[in-house]
Design an enzyme around this catalytic site. Structure first.
Site, PDB file in Angstrom:
ATOM      1  N   ASP A   1     -24.485 -40.322  15.822  1.00 42.18           N
ATOM      2  CA  ASP A   1     -24.405 -40.779  17.212  1.00 42.18           C
ATOM      3  C   ASP A   1     -25.721 -41.392  17.686  1.00 42.18           C
ATOM      4  O   ASP A   1     -26.790 -41.128  17.134  1.00 42.18           O
ATOM      5  CB  ASP A   1     -24.083 -39.595  18.135  1.00 42.18           C
TER       6      ASP A   1
ATOM      7  N   HIS B   1     -19.442 -45.334  21.590  1.00 42.84           N
ATOM      8  CA  HIS B   1     -20.127 -44.171  22.173  1.00 42.84           C
ATOM      9  C   HIS B   1     -20.653 -44.523  23.567  1.00 42.84           C
ATOM     10  O   HIS B   1     -21.679 -43.991  24.000  1.00 42.84           O
ATOM     11  CB  HIS B   1     -21.258 -43.728  21.251  1.00 42.84           C
TER      12      HIS B   1
ATOM     13  N   HIS C   1     -24.620 -44.400  26.983  1.00 39.14           N
ATOM     14  CA  HIS C   1     -24.526 -42.954  26.775  1.00 39.14           C
ATOM     15  C   HIS C   1     -24.175 -42.228  28.072  1.00 39.14           C
ATOM     16  O   HIS C   1     -24.694 -41.150  28.391  1.00 39.14           O
ATOM     17  CB  HIS C   1     -25.829 -42.394  26.212  1.00 39.14           C
TER      18      HIS C   1
ATOM     19  N   HIS D   1     -27.469 -37.347  14.401  1.00 38.60           N
ATOM     20  CA  HIS D   1     -27.937 -38.420  15.272  1.00 38.60           C
ATOM     21  C   HIS D   1     -28.898 -39.330  14.519  1.00 38.60           C
ATOM     22  O   HIS D   1     -29.827 -38.846  13.862  1.00 38.60           O
ATOM     23  CB  HIS D   1     -28.630 -37.840  16.507  1.00 38.60           C
TER      24      HIS D   1
END
Length: 522
Positions: free
Chosen positions: A348, A399, A403, A490
């Site tokens: 991510d 995503h 964010h 991540h």
């Protein structure tokens, strides 16, 4: 900020010098030759001793602190540290401090509260001991006390720092606050010793502040339901009253982010308590009277909500004609029907100009393929990395644009963040959406479906956004690398060097297990 139990390292931290008054003593010299009469004696001015001022707010606003090896200098109580590309952390001094003697020298020291906000990573709360060292404010290494928590109080007693805060259990979503925790921090050793001295469920803590006025829900003529909406902050409650009779079918539906719950009762008769963490309550009422339907928030921040209360007439009515919705739950990942022992690696918050290429290099060494959930604004900034991800057999999914927390977003804001990201990804986009923080509300799944996207979360994560040691990340990946498991890591949002190292170490240790690594979104 490092994960796991808060710890400190022996670090030399720069000091913030303050202007102080000093005491000077004249040197001893021979009496001067004078022509004054003998009865006139010249007397020197008296020496005045002035103590240094205590540490003040201005000192804290210009404090210099070392955090994870990075020197952070506050200016006006704020500092920004860039990690390259669009990644940066913002440090902000909070107006909550405690005073007391921390080092036993009798001076009044200070404990400061600083928040580190890292996009796509977290909101880290730090307490910073600031020692009054002879007129200089000396910042000791900061102590991490939680991610996306709500601070309650900081006190100093007998040289110990006591921190009370609201947080949640490790397995719970970051939007939910479920307990009250008290920490004790002892600075007497070579490194701070942090001890959890008390935890209790939030339901057992009294709610602060004045009660909000109750609102009576009145149905229009011929209607069987009524709707109220509003906003609510952490630990607040709003009570609605609806008059209903024994035996009437009752439904209360709450549309709100996770962490905002319903409580339904009539005096001592409880149909649903807030401790059940429900956003849908259905019951046949056991008594007649003014039923209290209370919206209770354990969400970490202000939230909008919509409450619909439905009371059907005695004798029955068609439930299909009423307005209800299912309670909000975070979906478990739906994995492809792959043959063999397949593990699904996901990343991510990228792409990042430094760390995403390093992750790709590691995956290539072990013939592993993954799904990258990218932030749209970063995908636009680094199109070459996006092309490389796709060219090397990995897949790419949405995503959001910056964010954003999808829980509580308006429909217009939701559509914009999703569609902008899809447009940048173009034909490379797969039909998946990972909500930042795993946070959703009653509308998220439906609105995502309108864009042709399915929600996909994860089964396990080494919490690498907290930057634990690489060995800890590797151990976690090896432990959870089981067939069908979706692992979250991540490649963006901050310093991901330990993620790269931990991933490399884990895949090397797993090389003899005959596992395959395939994209979960295709």
């Amino acid at each position: 900020m490092s994960g796991g139990e808060p710890e400190a390292t022996a670090t030399t931290v720069p000091t913030v010098s303050r202007t102080t008054s000093t005491t000077t003593t004249p040197a001893e010299v021979d009496p001067p030759v004078t022509t004054s009469p003998p009865d006139e004696v010249e007397v020197p001015p008296p020496v005045t001793s002035v103590e240094s001022d205590p540490i003040g707010w201005e000192d804290l606003e210009h404090l210099t602190v070392e955090i994870d090896g990075q020197v952070v200098r506050l200016e006006g109580g704020r500092a920004t540290v860039s990690y390259g590309g669009a990644s940066a952390s913002i440090f902000t001094l909070q107006n909550r401090v405690a005073q007391g003697d921390l080092d036993g020298d009798g001076d009044e020291d200070v404990v400061a509260h600083i928040i580190e906000q890292s996009p796509g990573t977290g909101v880290f709360h730090l307490v910073v001991p600031v020692i009054d060292d002879g007129g200089a404010a000396v910042a000791r290494p900061p102590i991490f006390v939680g991610d996306r928590i709500v601070m309650d109080a900081i006190t100093v007693r007998d040289g110990l720092i006591e921190v009370s805060l609201f947080d949640r259990a490790r397995h719970e979503p970051f939007t939910v606050i479920s307990r009250h925790t008290t920490l004790e921090i002892d600075l007497s050793g070579s490194a701070p010793l942090v001890t959890v001295i008390d935890t209790e469920p939030i339901e057992e803590k009294p709610l602060p502040g004045p009660e909000r006025p109750e609102v009576t829900i009145r149905f229009e003529s011929g209607a069987v339901s009524g709707t109220e909406s509003g906003t609510i902050d952490f630990r607040e409650r709003q009570t609605y009253t609806v008059y209903a009779s024994e035996g009437q079918p009752f439904t209360a539906t709450l549309r709100a982010p996770l962490g905002v719950w319903l409580d339904v009762r009539l005096d001592h008769l409880v149909v649903a308590s807030a401790g059940r963490r429900s956003q849908l309550v259905e019951a046949e009422l056991p008594a007649t009277g003014p039923w209290k339907v209370t919206v209770v928030s354990s969400h970490a921040g202000e939230s909008g909500y919509e409450l619909t209360v439905e009371v059907l007439p005695l004798g029955g009515a068609d439930p299909a004609s009423t307005t209800t919705t299912e309670a909000v739950t975070v979906p478990r990942p739906v994995t492809p029907d792959d043959d063999g022992d397949v593990v699904y690696l996901t990343f991510d918050d990228g792409p990042h100009p430094d760390y995403t290429p390093q992750v790709l290099d590691v995956l290539a060494r072990y013939d592993a393929r993954a799904t990258f959930f990218v932030v749209g604004s970063l995908a636009q900034a680094y199109p070459d990395i996006i092309q490389r991800i796709a060219a090397e057999g990995h897949t790419i999914a949405n995503h959001t644009w910056r964010h954003e927390d999808l829980a509580g977003l308006s429909r217009a804001a939701f559509d914009e963040t999703i569609s902008r990201t899809q447009a940048v990804l173009g034909d490379l986009a797969t039909p998946c959406l990972r909500p930042p923080y795993g946070s959703i509300d009653a509308f998220t799944r439906e609105w995502a479906s309108d864009h042709g996207l399915s929600l996909l979360t994860w089964d396990a994560s080494p919490s690498d956004w907290l930057r634990p040691p690489a060995e800890e990340i590797a151990d976690y990946i090896v432990q959870w690398a089981r067939p069908g498991v979706v692992l979250l890591m991540h490649d963006g949002g901050g310093d991901r060097s330990t993620t790269v190292q931990g991933l490399d170490m884990a895949l090397e240790r797993l090389a003899d297990r005959d596992l395959r690594y395939e994209p979960v979104c295709r």
